[in-house]
Design a protein around this motif. Sequence first.
Motif, PDB file in Angstrom:
ATOM      1  N   ILE A 181       0.835  -1.205   0.000  1.00 57.20           N
ATOM      2  CA  ILE A 181       0.000   0.000   0.000  1.00 57.20           C
ATOM      3  C   ILE A 181       0.868   1.252   0.000  1.00 57.20           C
ATOM      4  O   ILE A 181       0.616   2.204  -0.754  1.00 57.20           O
ATOM      5  CB  ILE A 181      -0.945   0.005   1.223  1.00 57.20           C
ATOM      6  CG1 ILE A 181      -1.957  -1.132   1.115  1.00 57.20           C
ATOM      7  CG2 ILE A 181      -1.674   1.354   1.334  1.00 57.20           C
ATOM      8  CD1 ILE A 181      -2.781  -1.335   2.366  1.00 57.20           C
ATOM      9  N   LEU A 203      -6.199   5.156   0.369  1.00 59.52           N
ATOM     10  CA  LEU A 203      -5.054   4.304   0.723  1.00 59.52           C
ATOM     11  C   LEU A 203      -4.442   4.706   2.065  1.00 59.52           C
ATOM     12  O   LEU A 203      -4.059   3.844   2.860  1.00 59.52           O
ATOM     13  CB  LEU A 203      -4.001   4.361  -0.383  1.00 59.52           C
ATOM     14  CG  LEU A 203      -4.386   3.663  -1.690  1.00 59.52           C
ATOM     15  CD1 LEU A 203      -3.371   3.972  -2.787  1.00 59.52           C
ATOM     16  CD2 LEU A 203      -4.503   2.157  -1.490  1.00 59.52           C
ATOM     17  N   VAL A 207      -4.059   2.280   5.403  1.00 67.06           N
ATOM     18  CA  VAL A 207      -2.760   1.975   6.021  1.00 67.06           C
ATOM     19  C   VAL A 207      -2.683   2.492   7.456  1.00 67.06           C
ATOM     20  O   VAL A 207      -2.060   1.872   8.324  1.00 67.06           O
ATOM     21  CB  VAL A 207      -1.607   2.531   5.155  1.00 67.06           C
ATOM     22  CG1 VAL A 207      -1.350   4.015   5.400  1.00 67.06           C
ATOM     23  CG2 VAL A 207      -0.329   1.733   5.390  1.00 67.06           C
TER      24      VAL A 207
END
Length: 241
Positions: A181, A203, A207
């Motif tokens: 990621i 994203l 994360v």
Amino acid sequence: MRFVEKNIITNSLVIEAQILLNASRHYNQSDRVKDIIRKLYYGCCAFCECSPEDGSFFQIEHFYPKNVTAYKKYAKSIENLHFSCQRCNTLKGRKVHLNIFSPNYFLSGGSWSLSKIEKIEDELYYVGHLLFFKNSITPSINRGLETIKLFDLNNINGSIRSSRQHLIESRLRVYDNVYKILSVIYELILNYKKEFDNAIIILFSIVIKYTNSSSHFSTMVIHNFGSDIYKLLVIYNAKKK
């Protein structure tokens, strides 16, 4: 292992659990107590940080064994009860282990004392998916080393019965997911265009969840990627201005 906040004075869940324990015949009698302990540890094993599917079934573990006469009186003390996977509980067994870290409370002179979060975080650390130790005060007890050895947190003892291969594989999967990621985020920021914003934000939100206490192996993620996540956030905010 990571420090788990379980304040017996200010945490309403801890207070409720102790009241229920006092009213119970057995530490394992109340489903509500089990639920509270699960919540306090975010469903992650107190010792290896695995999630339920990674560590077989979960158990309520006594840091000081309830079968040892000197510690029977603490069988229903919330300070002594931890959320543990079956594998860690089995490896710890019924012996008294005074040289390992406790995720929050330990006995000192017959009274409960709070573990030092700084000591745990300083002496147990990840490099990649493997745990390492350092002893900050020589020649004191090396609790980091003893904790890793007892729970075989790097799967090095070779015993089939107590193998931690599944634990290592689970840590590797999380490590690999976060790495991938962050690699995508890096490429999107490197070649930044305004239309990438939604993808980058999504994203980042994914994360960052890996660093939350509610995520298993969050300590590993923070140790390996915490600074990278922060740097990428700073660079991204500068780019989009």
